[in-house]
Design a protein around this motif. Structure first.
Motif, PDB file in Angstrom:
ATOM      1  N   UNK A 132       4.718  63.986 -30.504  1.00  0.00           N
ATOM      2  CA  UNK A 132       5.580  65.139 -30.286  1.00  0.00           C
ATOM      3  C   UNK A 132       6.770  64.864 -29.382  1.00  0.00           C
ATOM      4  N   UNK A 133       6.743  63.779 -28.621  1.00  0.00           N
ATOM      5  CA  UNK A 133       7.960  63.431 -27.876  1.00  0.00           C
ATOM      6  C   UNK A 133       8.398  61.988 -28.132  1.00  0.00           C
ATOM      7  N   UNK A 134       7.656  61.243 -28.961  1.00  0.00           N
ATOM      8  CA  UNK A 134       8.076  59.916 -29.377  1.00  0.00           C
ATOM      9  C   UNK A 134       7.972  58.844 -28.317  1.00  0.00           C
ATOM     10  N   UNK A 135       7.046  58.977 -27.402  1.00  0.00           N
ATOM     11  CA  UNK A 135       6.901  57.980 -26.339  1.00  0.00           C
ATOM     12  C   UNK A 135       5.499  57.373 -26.381  1.00  0.00           C
ATOM     13  N   UNK A 136       5.359  56.251 -25.712  1.00  0.00           N
ATOM     14  CA  UNK A 136       4.059  55.594 -25.592  1.00  0.00           C
ATOM     15  C   UNK A 136       3.457  55.951 -24.240  1.00  0.00           C
ATOM     16  N   UNK A 137       2.180  56.305 -24.251  1.00  0.00           N
ATOM     17  CA  UNK A 137       1.472  56.645 -23.023  1.00  0.00           C
ATOM     18  C   UNK A 137       0.214  55.813 -22.922  1.00  0.00           C
ATOM     19  N   UNK A 138      -0.295  55.735 -21.714  1.00  0.00           N
ATOM     20  CA  UNK A 138      -1.533  55.003 -21.480  1.00  0.00           C
ATOM     21  C   UNK A 138      -2.601  55.957 -20.972  1.00  0.00           C
ATOM     22  N   UNK A 139      -3.750  55.850 -21.581  1.00  0.00           N
ATOM     23  CA  UNK A 139      -4.905  56.616 -21.159  1.00  0.00           C
ATOM     24  C   UNK A 139      -5.819  55.674 -20.391  1.00  0.00           C
ATOM     25  N   UNK A 140      -6.204  56.058 -19.184  1.00  0.00           N
ATOM     26  CA  UNK A 140      -7.025  55.208 -18.328  1.00  0.00           C
ATOM     27  C   UNK A 140      -8.365  55.888 -18.105  1.00  0.00           C
TER      28      UNK A 140
END
Length: 113
Positions: free
Chosen positions: A30-38
């Motif tokens: 929905x915002x076109x970015x990469x995120x990290x889940x920890x």
């Protein structure tokens, strides 16, 4: 894959996996970015550079998601608790409505006499 603009299922890549943490990087549509889940818990099923299924919904904030395999038992437990609370609330609502209808019927009969 997005279903009805509510829930998205995507693939994440395991960036780090050791005895303390598991880090999964995924694309947030929905915002076109990469995120990290920890995760602060170790999971032997996820090895570095493997793919992990990631699920997130529209109501979740940026960077929050469910990595399948970590929250399976917790989500099942929460779902069952929510169902039990719903059933209890539904039954209590029926009981209260029956008592109110009974009181109204008694008042109507008293007024008629």
């Amino acid at each position: 894959m997005t279903a009805a603009w509510i829930i998205t299922i995507t693939e994440g890549h395991v960036v780090r996996s050791d005895d303390d943490h598991v880090v999964v990087e995924y694309f947030y549509e929905w915002d076109g970015a990469y995120y990290r889940w920890v995760s602060a818990h170790a999971n032997a099923d996820y090895i570095v550079n493997t793919k992990a299924p990631v699920i997130y919904t529209l109501g979740m904030g940026i960077g929050t998601c469910f990595v399948v395999g970590f929250y399976r038992k917790y989500m099942l437990f929460l779902g069952m608790m929510a169902f039990i609370l719903f059933v209890i609330g539904f039954i209590m609502n029926l009981i209260v409505n029956m008592n109110l209808k009974r009181k109204e019927t008694l008042k109507w009969q008293e007024e008629k006499l």
